[in-house]
Motif scaffolding. Sequence first.
Motif, PDB file in Angstrom:
ATOM      1  N   TYR A 278      11.899 -19.085  18.058  1.00  0.00           N
ATOM      2  CA  TYR A 278      10.834 -18.505  18.081  1.00  0.00           C
ATOM      3  C   TYR A 278       9.673 -19.067  18.754  1.00  0.00           C
ATOM      4  N   ASN A 279       8.614 -18.217  18.987  1.00  0.00           N
ATOM      5  CA  ASN A 279       7.355 -19.096  19.531  1.00  0.00           C
ATOM      6  C   ASN A 279       6.237 -19.010  18.315  1.00  0.00           C
ATOM      7  N   PHE A 280       6.147 -19.968  17.533  1.00  0.00           N
ATOM      8  CA  PHE A 280       5.652 -19.790  16.341  1.00  0.00           C
ATOM      9  C   PHE A 280       3.879 -20.295  16.728  1.00  0.00           C
ATOM     10  N   THR A 281       3.145 -19.616  15.649  1.00  0.00           N
ATOM     11  CA  THR A 281       1.723 -19.833  16.193  1.00  0.00           C
ATOM     12  C   THR A 281       1.378 -21.389  15.561  1.00  0.00           C
ATOM     13  N   PHE A 282       0.112 -21.797  16.124  1.00  0.00           N
ATOM     14  CA  PHE A 282      -0.326 -23.191  15.543  1.00  0.00           C
ATOM     15  C   PHE A 282      -0.301 -23.004  14.076  1.00  0.00           C
ATOM     16  N   SER A 283      -0.886 -21.983  13.320  1.00  0.00           N
ATOM     17  CA  SER A 283      -0.900 -21.765  12.036  1.00  0.00           C
ATOM     18  C   SER A 283       0.387 -21.931  11.430  1.00  0.00           C
ATOM     19  N   GLU A 284       1.342 -21.372  11.919  1.00  0.00           N
ATOM     20  CA  GLU A 284       2.799 -21.451  11.572  1.00  0.00           C
ATOM     21  C   GLU A 284       3.417 -22.738  11.434  1.00  0.00           C
ATOM     22  N   LEU A 285       3.124 -23.534  12.472  1.00  0.00           N
ATOM     23  CA  LEU A 285       3.539 -24.656  12.772  1.00  0.00           C
ATOM     24  C   LEU A 285       3.073 -25.677  11.769  1.00  0.00           C
ATOM     25  N   ARG A 286       1.599 -25.349  11.415  1.00  0.00           N
ATOM     26  CA  ARG A 286       1.079 -26.285  10.288  1.00  0.00           C
ATOM     27  C   ARG A 286       1.842 -26.084   9.016  1.00  0.00           C
ATOM     28  N   THR A 287       2.019 -24.939   8.691  1.00  0.00           N
ATOM     29  CA  THR A 287       2.788 -24.471   7.425  1.00  0.00           C
ATOM     30  C   THR A 287       4.179 -25.053   7.304  1.00  0.00           C
ATOM     31  N   ILE A 288       4.818 -25.064   8.436  1.00  0.00           N
ATOM     32  CA  ILE A 288       6.360 -25.844   8.688  1.00  0.00           C
ATOM     33  C   ILE A 288       6.159 -27.257   8.271  1.00  0.00           C
ATOM     34  N   ALA A 289       5.120 -27.757   8.996  1.00  0.00           N
ATOM     35  CA  ALA A 289       4.819 -29.384   8.850  1.00  0.00           C
ATOM     36  C   ALA A 289       4.758 -29.676   7.334  1.00  0.00           C
ATOM     37  N   LYS A 290       3.615 -28.811   6.814  1.00  0.00           N
ATOM     38  CA  LYS A 290       3.293 -29.157   5.422  1.00  0.00           C
ATOM     39  C   LYS A 290       4.657 -28.971   4.472  1.00  0.00           C
ATOM     40  N   ALA A 291       5.547 -28.201   4.792  1.00  0.00           N
ATOM     41  CA  ALA A 291       6.701 -27.857   3.964  1.00  0.00           C
ATOM     42  C   ALA A 291       7.862 -28.922   4.317  1.00  0.00           C
ATOM     43  N   LYS A 292       7.734 -29.568   5.400  1.00  0.00           N
ATOM     44  CA  LYS A 292       8.487 -30.642   5.675  1.00  0.00           C
ATOM     45  C   LYS A 292       8.102 -31.992   5.173  1.00  0.00           C
TER      46      LYS A 292
ATOM     47  N   TYR B 175      16.936 -16.645  -5.283  1.00  0.00           N
ATOM     48  CA  TYR B 175      16.490 -16.864  -4.065  1.00  0.00           C
ATOM     49  C   TYR B 175      15.080 -17.225  -4.246  1.00  0.00           C
ATOM     50  N   ARG B 176      14.635 -18.773  -3.947  1.00  0.00           N
ATOM     51  CA  ARG B 176      13.288 -19.145  -4.147  1.00  0.00           C
ATOM     52  C   ARG B 176      12.786 -19.375  -2.825  1.00  0.00           C
ATOM     53  N   ALA B 177      11.426 -19.556  -2.702  1.00  0.00           N
ATOM     54  CA  ALA B 177      10.802 -19.638  -1.520  1.00  0.00           C
ATOM     55  C   ALA B 177       9.404 -19.889  -1.604  1.00  0.00           C
ATOM     56  N   ILE B 178       8.874 -20.848  -0.587  1.00  0.00           N
ATOM     57  CA  ILE B 178       7.418 -21.023  -0.334  1.00  0.00           C
ATOM     58  C   ILE B 178       6.893 -19.655   0.182  1.00  0.00           C
ATOM     59  N   PRO B 179       5.796 -18.991  -0.304  1.00  0.00           N
ATOM     60  CA  PRO B 179       5.260 -17.901   0.206  1.00  0.00           C
ATOM     61  C   PRO B 179       5.017 -17.884   1.633  1.00  0.00           C
ATOM     62  N   GLU B 180       4.472 -18.781   1.796  1.00  0.00           N
ATOM     63  CA  GLU B 180       3.961 -19.020   3.494  1.00  0.00           C
ATOM     64  C   GLU B 180       5.281 -19.065   4.351  1.00  0.00           C
ATOM     65  N   MET B 181       6.290 -19.662   3.841  1.00  0.00           N
ATOM     66  CA  MET B 181       7.709 -19.684   4.473  1.00  0.00           C
ATOM     67  C   MET B 181       8.438 -18.548   4.790  1.00  0.00           C
ATOM     68  N   HIS B 182       8.206 -18.039   3.564  1.00  0.00           N
ATOM     69  CA  HIS B 182       8.864 -16.705   3.535  1.00  0.00           C
ATOM     70  C   HIS B 182       8.335 -15.596   4.229  1.00  0.00           C
TER      71      HIS B 182
END
Length: 89
Positions: A30-44, A70-77
Motif C-alpha cells: 500500500y501507499n500510506f499517507t504521511f499521517s498513516e506512516l506517523r500512526t504506524i511509527a507511533k505504534a512501532k 480481537y483487540r486493536a489500536i483504533p487508528e491502526m484498525h
Amino acid sequence: MEVVSETMPIARKQYDCMASEWVMNNYGDYNFTFSELRTIAKAKNNGFKIIPGQQYIKQFNRDCGDVWTYRAIPEMHQICIVHGTYDNC
C-alpha cells in the motif's frame, strides 16, 4: 466472519495490537499517507502494543464455529479498513 460485539474499553493491561500485525504483513502493498506512516511509527515505538490507559477496539468474533477476541489500536484498525487489508485473508 461475524462480529458478535464491539466495545471501546480503556486498557488495564498491555495487549498486542492485532491490526498492527495486519498492517506490517501487508506493508509493501500500500501507499500510506504521511499521517498513516506517523500512526504506524507511533505504534512501532510502543512495540505494536496497546498500553494501559489507552482506549482500544475490542471485538468478539465468530466464524465457522471458532470464536476469538480481537483487540486493536483504533487508528491502526482504521488504516486496515481504509486499505482493505482485512480483505486479503
